[in-house]
Design a protein around this motif. Structure first.
Motif, PDB file in Angstrom:
ATOM      1  N   VAL A 101       0.833  -1.201   0.000  1.00 16.32           N
ATOM      2  CA  VAL A 101       0.000   0.000   0.000  1.00 16.32           C
ATOM      3  C   VAL A 101       0.868   1.251   0.000  1.00 16.32           C
ATOM      4  N   ARG A 102       1.933   1.260   0.799  1.00 17.89           N
ATOM      5  CA  ARG A 102       2.808   2.424   0.844  1.00 17.89           C
ATOM      6  C   ARG A 102       3.488   2.667  -0.494  1.00 17.89           C
ATOM      7  N   LEU A 103       4.009   1.599  -1.115  1.00 18.50           N
ATOM      8  CA  LEU A 103       4.705   1.750  -2.384  1.00 18.50           C
ATOM      9  C   LEU A 103       3.742   2.154  -3.503  1.00 18.50           C
ATOM     10  N   THR A 104       2.549   1.584  -3.495  1.00 21.38           N
ATOM     11  CA  THR A 104       1.555   1.951  -4.500  1.00 21.38           C
ATOM     12  C   THR A 104       1.113   3.391  -4.303  1.00 21.38           C
ATOM     13  N   ALA A 105       0.959   3.816  -3.048  1.00 19.80           N
ATOM     14  CA  ALA A 105       0.574   5.204  -2.771  1.00 19.80           C
ATOM     15  C   ALA A 105       1.654   6.169  -3.245  1.00 19.80           C
ATOM     16  N   ASN A 106       2.908   5.793  -3.068  1.00 16.37           N
ATOM     17  CA  ASN A 106       3.997   6.654  -3.543  1.00 16.37           C
ATOM     18  C   ASN A 106       3.973   6.762  -5.066  1.00 16.37           C
ATOM     19  N   TRP A 107       3.678   5.641  -5.735  1.00 20.58           N
ATOM     20  CA  TRP A 107       3.529   5.684  -7.191  1.00 20.58           C
ATOM     21  C   TRP A 107       2.381   6.611  -7.580  1.00 20.58           C
ATOM     22  N   ALA A 108       1.258   6.508  -6.868  1.00 21.26           N
ATOM     23  CA  ALA A 108       0.084   7.316  -7.195  1.00 21.26           C
ATOM     24  C   ALA A 108       0.366   8.807  -7.023  1.00 21.26           C
ATOM     25  N   VAL A 109       1.107   9.161  -5.985  1.00 24.66           N
ATOM     26  CA  VAL A 109       1.430  10.568  -5.732  1.00 24.66           C
ATOM     27  C   VAL A 109       2.271  11.142  -6.861  1.00 24.66           C
ATOM     28  N   THR A 110       3.186  10.339  -7.383  1.00 25.89           N
ATOM     29  CA  THR A 110       4.098  10.831  -8.422  1.00 25.89           C
ATOM     30  C   THR A 110       3.564  10.609  -9.836  1.00 25.89           C
ATOM     31  N   PHE A 111       2.442   9.904  -9.969  1.00 29.57           N
ATOM     32  CA  PHE A 111       1.876   9.614 -11.289  1.00 29.57           C
ATOM     33  C   PHE A 111       1.276  10.877 -11.892  1.00 29.57           C
TER      34      PHE A 111
END
Length: 284
Positions: A101-111
């Motif tokens: 969840v943390r890694l996916t959230a970081n991807w989402a923030v930078t997407f």
């Protein structure tokens, strides 16, 4: 248009939902095969679907969140299917979910949308225009999927066998340390980029290490291996997944990132000489 951020999110969300369904169907269709093999082939089927969507929209970064989404689906699905559900497996599930969840959230923030893709893919496309989509299939999508599957082998063993011991807790702590390193490193980098105070970050974990986030990822998968070892010591060789992940970061990701940074960031050579690649410890 898939170039807007919202449209990109919708396309990727739908793609991953369909890919998950495809993976489940393939898994159940291979009922006579071992769980490990069924997970691999289901993973490959889902990956190919994600790849084909990337081809359709001319953007291989459709695959980018796969690394962090697939393990959540695989491990949660195996537990629901009838795997062990004791304290040791619960710790594993928590580790996988917190990390994913943390890694996916970081991807989402930078997407920013599908109008751009990872710079590494652009470099490959420029260097090999005719063979790019074959390279994308084998090197950018299938290879990481196999690496993730190999790294998940100890986790699958843990779900199948279960049990809680001292080493289960040790592995869980190592996983949390890894997640913590990634979280802190990403927050520090995001704050630095928002301030726009220079080209090189020289604060926090980044003061002494060029890639502390990669160290966190390495710790995560070695922690999973320790938890798997606690459940099934005879499967110690499942550590090959964590080993390959470590090698991928050390011998591929770090050299590629350092080469690019050397080309676009003034002062990079001095920064590289004064820091370590992974360990956030002062150089003597």
């Amino acid at each position: 248009m898939t170039h807007t951020r919202r449209a990109g999110f919708v396309l990727i969300a739908v793609t991953y939902l369909v890919a998950a369904v495809v993976g489940v169907l393939v898994f159940w269709a291979l009922g006579d095969m071992s769980v490990y093999g069924r997970v691999l082939l289901a993973d490959v089927a889902a990956t190919i679907l994600v790849y084909l969507v990337g081809v359709a929209v001319h953007n291989t970064s459709v695959y980018d969140p796969y690394w962090s989404v697939a393990p959540i689906i695989v491990i949660t699905g195996l537990i629901i299917r009838g795997g062990r559900c004791d304290a040791g497996v619960a710790l594993l599930l928590i580790a996988i979910w917190v990390w994913g969840v943390r890694l996916t959230a970081n991807w989402a923030v930078t997407f920013t949308g599908l109008g751009a893709q990872d710079w590494r893919y652009d470099d490959l496309a420029a260097a090999h225009p005719r063979a790019y989509w074959l390279i994308a299939l084998v090197g950018i999508t299938l290879f990481p999927t196999v690496v993730v599957w190999a790294s998940l082998l100890p986790a699958i063993a843990c779900v199948l066998v279960g049990g809680l011991g001292v080493w289960t807790v040790v592995g869980f702590v190592v996983c949390l340390v890894g997640v913590g390193l990634e979280l802190v490193a990403d927050i520090q980098m995001q704050r630095f980029r928002r301030r726009r105070t220079g080209l090189l970050i020289r604060e926090g974990l980044w003061r002494h290490a060029r890639h502390p986030n990669y160290l966190g990822e390495i710790c995560m998968w070695w922690g999973v291996w320790v938890m798997g070892m606690a459940a099934a010591p005879r499967l110690w060789w499942f550590g090959v997944g964590a080993l390959v992940t470590t090698a991928m970061f050390v011998f591929v990701s770090i050299p590629m990132a350092d080469k690019r940074n050397r080309a676009i960031r003034a002062g990079w050579d001095d920064y590289a000489r004064s820091t370590r690649a992974l360990l956030p410890l002062p150089r003597r």
